[in-house]
Design a protein around this motif. Structure first.
Motif, short mmCIF file in Angstrom:
data_model
loop_
_atom_site.label_atom_id
_atom_site.label_comp_id
_atom_site.label_asym_id
_atom_site.label_seq_id
_atom_site.Cartn_x
_atom_site.Cartn_y
_atom_site.Cartn_z
N LEU A 102 5.41 -3.32 2.61
CA LEU A 102 6.05 -2.39 1.68
C LEU A 102 6.24 -1.01 2.30
O LEU A 102 7.35 -0.45 2.24
N TYR A 103 5.20 -0.45 2.89
CA TYR A 103 5.35 0.86 3.55
C TYR A 103 6.41 0.76 4.65
O TYR A 103 7.24 1.64 4.81
N PHE A 129 0.25 -2.97 -4.81
CA PHE A 129 1.39 -2.06 -4.79
C PHE A 129 1.27 -0.94 -5.83
O PHE A 129 1.89 0.11 -5.71
N ILE A 142 -1.58 0.50 -6.91
CA ILE A 142 -2.84 1.24 -6.84
C ILE A 142 -2.73 2.40 -5.87
O ILE A 142 -2.57 2.21 -4.66
N ALA A 143 -2.85 3.63 -6.38
CA ALA A 143 -2.86 4.81 -5.50
C ALA A 143 -4.05 4.70 -4.55
O ALA A 143 -5.17 4.42 -4.98
N PRO A 144 -3.81 4.90 -3.25
CA PRO A 144 -4.86 4.69 -2.25
C PRO A 144 -6.16 5.44 -2.55
O PRO A 144 -7.25 4.91 -2.30
N ALA A 145 -6.08 6.65 -3.11
CA ALA A 145 -7.29 7.44 -3.36
C ALA A 145 -8.27 6.72 -4.29
O ALA A 145 -9.47 6.97 -4.23
N THR A 161 -0.70 14.26 -2.79
CA THR A 161 -0.58 13.90 -1.38
C THR A 161 -0.29 12.39 -1.32
O THR A 161 -0.29 11.71 -2.35
N VAL A 162 -0.10 11.87 -0.13
CA VAL A 162 0.15 10.43 0.03
C VAL A 162 -0.97 9.60 -0.59
O VAL A 162 -0.75 8.46 -1.00
N PHE A 163 -2.19 10.16 -0.67
CA PHE A 163 -3.32 9.42 -1.23
C PHE A 163 -3.14 9.12 -2.72
O PHE A 163 -3.75 8.19 -3.25
N ASP A 164 -2.35 9.96 -3.39
CA ASP A 164 -2.20 9.84 -4.85
C ASP A 164 -1.02 8.98 -5.26
O ASP A 164 -0.80 8.77 -6.46
N ILE A 165 -0.23 8.52 -4.31
CA ILE A 165 1.03 7.86 -4.63
C ILE A 165 0.90 6.35 -4.52
O ILE A 165 0.69 5.81 -3.43
N ALA A 166 1.06 5.65 -5.65
CA ALA A 166 1.04 4.19 -5.62
C ALA A 166 2.19 3.71 -4.73
O ALA A 166 3.32 4.17 -4.86
N PRO A 167 1.90 2.79 -3.80
CA PRO A 167 2.92 2.38 -2.82
C PRO A 167 4.24 1.92 -3.45
O PRO A 167 5.31 2.19 -2.90
#
Lengths: 328, 328
Positions: free
Chosen positions: A135-136, A308, A310-313, B306-312
């Protein structure tokens, strides 16, 4: 976060054991108990302190468990357990039958929504981290191609297929990516690759006494779907050698996205895994997503999710400010 | 999605040009205009149809732009423009001074919240995709170590430093990761690596007429912070060679997380980039995150992310159902 995330394990094979081990590595998580169909006495947890319960009594733990980690198989366990348990608990699972994901998602989503619970399905590395890499990759490099290679790794499905061949007492199968194909992809050549050109299959087989080795080899190499479309090698070994050299469960692979930007700049994004233990790694991914499920449920979110969404943090025990300061 | 995402570009150097090219690769995005401090006539867009405006008139476009893509530098442009524009528009930027990210985040967050706008800061590949690789890596493999290697790639900051040395007419610097160090990390050895052991620096220099090559080489190799802690090689070339062979902006690198699960299973996660054009790739990441910013703002979310907060899933033009069916 304050309080710990209270987890339950449903099913105690290799994956369940991996989840028990992974929970022990996460100080903000605790294991409430293991739930199996056959109940106490039928499995032996890694830690003697862990309680084993019958799965049909799991509802009594509703107030004591934040998330159930479902460790059953995708073929028969999860299609039934996933929606059923999503109607009573927050869940995470590693459902991995790619073709059936849409219908499985819908079934879990309906159950979880109705119950006000949250479930994250298809968590692991493929589906899972490899899906994220795909996806990325395609979101950033819109004009390009994505390639997934698996291995070198032990494939459970193909090992099972070997063991069903008459004359085979035991055996394992490794999926091996073809290095030349990976190099062509990395080189930005954007090749069209047939099934045979991407992977080879390597079998290690113990014969039944008196079995015909050539007949077994032929039966394996010509087996439709599993082996016929691949270059397959079959090695015959004795049982002690199989146990000694082929009882680990290594796996891994590569997701490569190549694309073009601007006039003709070639850009390559690659994600790869090299795993000594496939089930322990999958288990580690499940526990990180269990943390996310607990947090989303606490916020009042309900229904099914995939990696897809879930925000990574949400995967990290660290605060947003700590993540920005330490990892960004 | 229906309507297109309407984007404006602020600043038109290499990164701004990259964003113009990236927008052209995304059918659901459109470029409303380029905004520069000096205004029309001072820059020449890739496409003759693109309007160039003075940045101080950007407020008049408030109703016509969904997200501004800020393409200024992190040293002096963004610290001022970021918070100022976040108070009037949704924005994305590639702020990349790691040490100042927390304070920059706070300034943008306050401005965006007050204005009901949404900003995603520090987007690109490092910070950006590399940060994500570090976060996913340590969230999944809790017991392990993370290594980041950069290059082989042209470093703008180090090239600037070379060009400030008396006697240097022009020059570029490449950061080169040390292969032996990468192999030790991949091997799960978990090594302690000094600065010198991780990267070397390679300089290509055009001298002023009559300059003393040995003095220049010594000045470069002993320069504190930039070169003194590295094994640095200096090559002298003529100006046509520099233009011919060193005007591209390649870059890339590796994020490797190694960890242990269970008793002693060694697990390795690796993310790598090989980029012909660093600014075009960064621009492509920015446009994907501009899509996410537009969506979050439409949902009513405000403040800095930031990118950490963004669901893919927010990065892709595809629907959630299509992503599950095609990429999971």
């Amino acid at each position: 976060m304050g309080t710990k995330i209270r987890l339950g394990i449903v099913g105690y094979g290799n994956l369940g054991r991996g989840v028990e081990a992974a929970i022990a590595q996460n100080p903000d998580a605790e294991l409430v108990g293991i739930f199996t169909r056959r109940g106490p006495g039928t499995v032996r947890p890694l830690s003697a302190n862990v309680a084993v319960h019958a799965l049909d009594g799991v509802d009594a733990f509703a107030d004591r468990i934040d998330v159930l980690v479902l460790c059953g198989g995708s073929k028969s366990d999860l299609p039934e357990q996933g929606p059923a348990l999503a109607g009573r608990f927050n869940t995470v699972d590693s459902f991995d039958t790619h073709a059936r994901i849409p219908q499985y998602f819908d079934a879990v989503d309906a159950a979880a929504r109705a119950a006000g619970k949250l479930s994250i399905i298809a968590v692991g590395w493929d589906p899972g981290l490899f899906s994220l890499a795909r996806l990325y990759g395609e979101s950033v490099l819109t004009h390009g191609a994505t390639y997934t290679f698996w291995g070198r790794g032990l494939s459970q499905g193909h090992s099972d297929a070997i063991r069903r061949v008459p004359g085979v007492r035991a055996g394992v199968q490794y999926t091996v990516p073809v290095s030349e194909a990976i190099e062509r992809v990395r080189g930005g050549e954007n090749p069209s690759l047939s099934t045979r050109e991407k992977h080879t299959r390597e079998c290690w087989v113990v014969l039944d006494e008196g079995a015909d080795a050539r007949a077994v080899e032929r039966a394996i190499r010509t087996m439709p779907d599993y082996f016929a479309d691949y270059d397959t090698t079959v090695h015959f070994i004795d049982e002690p050698t199989l146990r000694r050299e082929h009882s680990a469960m290594p796996h891994g692979g590569f997701v490569i996205r190549t694309g073009t930007t601007g006039e003709r700049s070639s850009q390559t994004v690659e994600f790869s895994l090299k795993l000594d233990s496939n089930p322990e790694f999958t288990a580690s991914v499940l526990v990180a997503y269990a943390r996310a499920a607990a947090r989303l449920s606490r916020r009042g979110e309900t229904g099914a999710r995939t990696v897809f969404d879930i925000a990574p943090a949400l995967l990290s025990p660290k605060s947003a400010a700590a993540l920005r300061a330490e990892l960004l």
